[in-house]
Scaffold this active site. Structure first.
Site, PDB file in Angstrom:
ATOM      1  N   GLU A 154      41.659  34.709  45.955  1.00 16.60           N
ATOM      2  CA  GLU A 154      42.813  34.393  44.990  1.00 16.60           C
ATOM      3  C   GLU A 154      41.473  33.977  43.516  1.00 16.60           C
ATOM      4  O   GLU A 154      41.318  32.577  43.302  1.00 16.60           O
ATOM      5  CB  GLU A 154      43.810  32.987  44.841  1.00 16.60           C
ATOM      6  CG  GLU A 154      44.323  32.454  45.812  1.00 16.60           C
ATOM      7  CD  GLU A 154      45.547  34.156  46.331  1.00 16.60           C
ATOM      8  OE1 GLU A 154      46.197  33.805  45.154  1.00 16.60           O
ATOM      9  OE2 GLU A 154      46.109  32.954  47.164  1.00 16.60           O
ATOM     10  N   CYS A 197      44.288  30.366  35.574  1.00 23.55           N
ATOM     11  CA  CYS A 197      43.708  32.525  35.957  1.00 23.55           C
ATOM     12  C   CYS A 197      45.125  33.313  35.456  1.00 23.55           C
ATOM     13  O   CYS A 197      45.107  34.539  35.818  1.00 23.55           O
ATOM     14  CB  CYS A 197      43.242  32.220  37.506  1.00 23.55           C
ATOM     15  SG  CYS A 197      45.952  31.458  38.661  1.00 23.55           S
TER      16      CYS A 197
HETATM   17  P1  NAD Z   1      33.877  30.060  41.037  1.00 26.63           P
HETATM   18  O1  NAD Z   1      33.953  30.668  41.252  1.00 26.63           O
HETATM   19  O2  NAD Z   1      32.577  29.397  40.031  1.00 26.63           O
HETATM   20  O3  NAD Z   1      33.696  28.431  42.108  1.00 26.63           O
HETATM   21  C1  NAD Z   1      35.084  28.319  42.852  1.00 26.63           C
HETATM   22  C2  NAD Z   1      34.205  27.041  43.869  1.00 26.63           C
HETATM   23  O4  NAD Z   1      33.722  27.936  44.495  1.00 26.63           O
HETATM   24  C3  NAD Z   1      33.705  26.465  43.982  1.00 26.63           C
HETATM   25  O5  NAD Z   1      34.745  24.863  44.412  1.00 26.63           O
HETATM   26  C4  NAD Z   1      32.713  26.391  44.176  1.00 26.63           C
HETATM   27  O6  NAD Z   1      31.867  25.464  43.798  1.00 26.63           O
HETATM   28  C5  NAD Z   1      32.269  27.119  45.005  1.00 26.63           C
HETATM   29  N1  NAD Z   1      31.193  28.211  44.882  1.00 26.63           N
HETATM   30  C6  NAD Z   1      30.054  28.521  43.597  1.00 26.63           C
HETATM   31  N2  NAD Z   1      29.267  29.298  44.915  1.00 26.63           N
HETATM   32  C7  NAD Z   1      29.677  29.609  46.054  1.00 26.63           C
HETATM   33  C8  NAD Z   1      28.914  30.125  47.017  1.00 26.63           C
HETATM   34  N3  NAD Z   1      28.033  31.050  47.172  1.00 26.63           N
HETATM   35  N4  NAD Z   1      30.221  30.687  48.532  1.00 26.63           N
HETATM   36  C9  NAD Z   1      31.406  29.846  48.403  1.00 26.63           C
HETATM   37  N5  NAD Z   1      31.544  28.771  47.693  1.00 26.63           N
HETATM   38  C10 NAD Z   1      30.904  28.943  45.817  1.00 26.63           C
HETATM   39  O7  NAD Z   1      34.910  29.289  39.780  1.00 26.63           O
HETATM   40  P2  NAD Z   1      35.595  28.248  38.572  1.00 26.63           P
HETATM   41  O8  NAD Z   1      34.049  27.858  38.140  1.00 26.63           O
HETATM   42  O9  NAD Z   1      35.187  26.739  39.799  1.00 26.63           O
HETATM   43  O10 NAD Z   1      36.779  28.778  38.244  1.00 26.63           O
HETATM   44  C11 NAD Z   1      37.119  29.796  37.668  1.00 26.63           C
HETATM   45  C12 NAD Z   1      37.755  30.933  37.525  1.00 26.63           C
HETATM   46  O11 NAD Z   1      38.654  30.391  39.266  1.00 26.63           O
HETATM   47  C13 NAD Z   1      38.062  31.989  37.027  1.00 26.63           C
HETATM   48  O12 NAD Z   1      37.984  32.743  36.831  1.00 26.63           O
HETATM   49  C14 NAD Z   1      39.538  31.754  36.739  1.00 26.63           C
HETATM   50  O13 NAD Z   1      40.461  33.134  37.132  1.00 26.63           O
HETATM   51  C15 NAD Z   1      40.152  31.943  39.078  1.00 26.63           C
HETATM   52  N6  NAD Z   1      41.168  30.876  39.478  1.00 26.63           N
HETATM   53  C16 NAD Z   1      41.378  31.909  39.968  1.00 26.63           C
HETATM   54  C17 NAD Z   1      43.328  31.320  40.811  1.00 26.63           C
HETATM   55  C18 NAD Z   1      44.257  32.553  41.330  1.00 26.63           C
HETATM   56  O14 NAD Z   1      44.882  31.606  41.346  1.00 26.63           O
HETATM   57  N7  NAD Z   1      43.677  33.541  41.100  1.00 26.63           N
HETATM   58  C19 NAD Z   1      43.286  30.293  39.911  1.00 26.63           C
HETATM   59  C20 NAD Z   1      42.430  29.366  39.612  1.00 26.63           C
HETATM   60  C21 NAD Z   1      41.261  29.586  38.841  1.00 26.63           C
END
Ligand code: NAD
Length: 494
Positions: free
Chosen positions: A228, A262
């Site tokens: 997502e 999002c």
């Molecule tokens: P992010 O991708 O930086 O982090 C998300 C999660 O991934 C965190 O728990 C982080 O620790 C983890 N992570 C970091 N590096 C990783 C790796 N190499 N492998 C696996 N996991 C790793 O996102 P963010 O800044 O925390 O959140 C914002 C983003 O989330 C925005 O782009 C937003 O649109 C998206 N989002 C999408 C939805 C949806 O349902 N489509 C909902 C909420 C947020």
């Protein structure tokens, strides 16, 4: 150690230990062991715990709202939206989950002579890696259907907001959940990477860039996953739309959660005859919004998640203005409030190819674009690498539905913006770079299961497996082919 401060006030609100990487395999093994008995329970036994959890989070709503607000700095209203949605998710799956998960009788391989059944088996241990913007909703909200489907869950909250998930786990345990069934791994990318080596399914929510890495890791192990991801969600306003309501809808769609949602609306295409009127309405209402942080329901737009993100969003506004955008509302630096507040901002005359028009801003900023026709609006809305969500405002439902059917998005809201998130009976997720897979609805619980197909022959001795093996002549083969041809014409058994 992860030290957590309220981004709005700088106040220290708690800390958690990072989970040592070498502990993660044992945590997953413990979860896997407990899952065996949990997965074998009747649905109603698992549901009892989730029902108690539903009531408990409502009984202790102040504690939940305080936890969410403390580590995100969001407004009380935005925290309430999380709580209400988690309760709604629980209620929905308590009411419908059993039906979605029930074994189903299917058409037999050979009608009347064989019998087919479809089962939905839990994966085992579901991993959830989630972001910071909805620390209760995206962690516990997504864990509920996974647990109801008979899985254990290993949850890795964002390292920026690790505390609310811990409260969620505590409340689930108070409702009767065995501790091993919901494990929490605390940490950042390294912890997430280690977790991905051990779990049986990955439900990831976060940015598109990280989602790609998760997909690669899942592909290496060939485990199923859902992603997502981000969005650059458009809204279309037709000339016969109810403009007052559309303006209110845009404020909710663009500025809830300080734009860190999002499915936030970040670009709006307005038909030319109503562009000026709509822009003026939106600008007036935006200027009246109250920005700041408090524990009361008196703020409209709360804090951004941290100073660096606020600075990035402010920089993107400044860059757009330098490139010629006109500010209709906002855009001022709010250093009087601290380092984490961005004024809700409405821009126009934004270049369609500028980063602010194409890349996810994830802040309270929206650009309004004048369009000559609805076809132009549809083309511009679809001209994006993302396809998460869209909104259409129109006077009549038929034209709005017509547009909705042409939009490249996982969901479309007509005469609303964010309503989709509480339409639990509709799957939600993205196309293009916005993701793979869906949460909510039947798909949102079946993603946590594997289909197991069982076919049973009424004739003992496997006679039907060898049916073609009995053919010894062209005549017999021709008779079979004739039967196959007839088959298509017999109603009820095709
Ligand atoms: P992010 O991708 O930086 O982090 C998300 C999660 O991934 C965190 O728990 C982080 O620790 C983890 N992570 C970091 N590096 C990783 C790796 N190499 N492998 C696996 N996991 C790793 O996102 P963010 O800044 O925390 O959140 C914002 C983003 O989330 C925005 O782009 C937003 O649109 C998206 N989002 C999408 C939805 C949806 O349902 N489509 C909902 C909420 C947020």
């Amino acid at each position: 150690m992860l030290e957590i401060r309220n981004p709005a006030t700088g106040e220290r609100v708690g800390s958690v230990e990072r989970t040592p990487l070498e502990h993660i395999p044992d945590l997953v093994a413990g979860a896997r062991k407990s899952q065996k008995a949990w997965g074998a329970l009747r649905f109603s036994e698992r549901a009892g715990i989730l029902g108690r959890f539903h009531d408990l989070i409502l009984d202790r709503s102040d504690e939940v709202l305080d936890a969410i607000q403390s580590e995100t700095g969001k407004s009380r209203r935005d925290a309430l939206a999380e709580l209400v949605t988690v309760a709604g998710t629980a209620r929905y799956y308590l009411a419908h989950g059993e039906g979605f998960l029930a074994s189903q009788r299917k058409r037999g391989a050979i009608p009347l002579l064989t019998h087919s059944t479809l089962d939905h088996r839990p994966h085992g241990v579901v991993g959830l890696i989630v972001p910071w913007n909805y620390p209760f909703l995206l962690s516990i909200g997504d864990a509920l259907p996974a647990l109801l489907a008979g899985n254990a869950v290993m949850l890795k909250p964002s390292e920026i907001t690790p505390l609310t998930a811990v409260l969620g786990k505590t409340l689930l345990e108070k409702s009767g959940l065995e501790p091993e069934l919901l494990g929490i791994v605390q940490g950042g990318a390294e912890a997430a990477t280690e977790l991905l080596r051990h779990i049986d399914y990955m439900g990831f929510t976060g940015s598109t860039a990280t989602g790609r890495k998760v997909a690669v890791a899942a592909a290496k192990r060939l485990i199923p996953f859902s992603l997502e991801l981000g969005g650059k969600n458009p809204m279309i306003v037709l000339k016969d739309a109810p403009l007052q309501e559309a303006a209110e809808g845009l404020l909710a769609g663009a500025f809830s959660n300080a734009g860190q949602t999002c499915i936030s609306i970040e670009r709006v295409y307005v038909e030319a005859p109503v562009f000026d009127r709509f822009s003026a309405l939106v600008a007036d209402r935006t200027k009246a919004l109250k920005v700041g942080w408090s524990r009361a329901f008196d703020m409209d737009v709360g804090s951004m998640i941290h100073a660096a993100h606020a600075a990035k969003v402010q920089d993107s506004i400044d860059a757009a203005v330098r490139a010629g955008a006109t500010v209709l509302a906002g855009a001022n630096r709010r250093s009087d409030l601290g380092t984490t507040f961005v004024e809700p901002t409405i821009l126009t005359h934004v270049d369609q190819r500028a980063p602010i028009a194409t890349e996810e801003t994830f802040g309270p900023v929206v650009s309004l674009h004048r369009v000559g026709s609805r076809d132009e609006a549809i083309a511009l809305a679809n001209d994006s690498q993302y396809g998460l969500h869209a909104s259409v405002w129109a006077g009549g439902s038929a034209p709005a539905m017509g547009i909705a059917h042409q939009l490249e998005a996982g969901s479309v809201a007509i005469n609303s913006t964010l309503l989709i998130y509480n339409a639990f009976d509709l799957p939600m997720g993205g196309v293009k770079l916005s993701g793979i897979g869906r949460r909510h609805a039947e798909q949102g619980i079946l993603r946590y299961t594997q289909a197991r197909s069982i076919v049973r022959s009424f004739e003992s001795g496997g006679g039907y497996d060898n049916m073609l093996g009995r053919i010894r002549s062209n005549k017999a083969a021709a008779a079979i082919l004739k039967a196959v041809r007839l088959w298509r014409r017999i109603p009820g058994i095709r």
